[in-house]
Design an enzyme around this catalytic site. Structure first.
Site: not given
Length: 298
Positions: A51, A139, A167, A207
């Site tokens: 993001t 991630y 994540k 998150v």
């Protein structure tokens, strides 16, 4: 299994990287946005992630953003810096720079494009974790990278003392629960539609991209669950779904929709960087309508 804890807090926002209208890093805007997120319920921020447009920000911009947000957020807020690239050496360089700039941890995405096999993935993550003193959040987002961190690989990596969190954007709820059952890794829901579901089976938190716009609402979902009011938690999660769908399920990257909505709200955002294109007027209007429906009913 002991309590896995919350190494980076509970309600983390995958913060956008604000730019000026000229396309340069908006440092003051980043400070302002971070302050709002913290004041409205976030106890952690993830910078320079998906993001945050990490593929199109320079190494110097990444470090400058961390330092600015560190100053604005204060010492009690966890800052996790995205450092993952397709190159192990570059990833290590970014991890060391993030540590120097004031990050509390690093987010390391699976190397993309080259699609390394599991043995190479494991070696990559271990080298990055060995390189700095910061704890690591893995991630797992195969939809973007092309490669999954398989549950068996995750379980082995959990033995590394600095690999402490994940994540999770795997969309493999079974595999996630397998790892939760066999390790002490702190899982964070990386998909907003999974915030409550993953929390209910033992995640440490989330998150959230949607938290850029409604940090208090995302925090309230987890607050209700922590208070034992699962019906209220479910109500709040489902109430957020129209905005979650508009931001995350409408065919545009979350970066694009988050910046469009923040711009409509008069908050720091600015343009996205190419190759991304800004949201059109119809999309921006729809996002604002979903936002207003959510906040008017809270």
């Amino acid at each position: 299994m002991t309590n896995r804890g919350r190494p980076f807090g509970r309600t983390l926002c995958a913060m956008i990287t604000p730019f000026t209208e000229a396309g340069t890093l908006d440092v003051e805007g980043a400070r302002r946005l971070a302050g709002r997120l913290v004041a409205e319920g976030c106890d952690g921020l993830v910078l320079n992630g998906t993001t945050g447009e990490s593929p199109t920000t320079t190494d110097a911009e990444k470090a400058e953003l961390i330092a600015a947000v560190r100053e604005a957020a204060g010492d009690g807020i966890s800052l996790v810096a995205g450092v993952g690239t397709a190159d192990t050496r570059h990833t290590i360089e970014l991890a060391l720079a993030a540590e120097k700039a004031g990050a509390d941890g690093v987010l390391v995405v699976t190397p993309y494009y080259s699609r390394p096999p599991q043995e190479a993935l494991e070696a990559h993550f271990r080298q990055v974790a060995d390189a700095s003193g910061l704890p690591v959040m893995l991630y797992d987002i195969p939809g973007r990278t092309g490669t999954r961190i398989e549950p068996e690989t995750m379980i082995r990596l959990a033995g590394h003392p600095r690999i402490v969190a994940v994540k999770d954007c795997s969309y493999d709820f079974l595999g996630t629960q397998m790892v939760l059952a066999q390790t002490e890794l702190a899982y964070y829901a990386g998909c907003d539609e999974h915030v409550l579901a993953l929390y209910a089976v033992g995640a440490a938190g989330c998150v959230s991209t949607v938290a850029n716009a409604v940090p208090g609402h995302i925090a309230a979902v987890l607050d209700a669950f922590d208070a034992g009011d699962t019906a209220r938690a479910t109500e709040l999660q489902l109430r957020a779904m129209p905005l979650i769908e508009a931001m995350m399920g409408a065919g545009l990257p979350g970066t694009v929709t988050a910046k469009a909505l923040l711009g409509e709200l008069g908050l720091p955002a600015g343009p996205v960087r190419a190759p991304l294109l800004p949201a059109g007027r119809e999309t921006a209007d729809g996002l604002l309508a979903r936002y207003e429906e959510l906040v008017s009913g809270s």
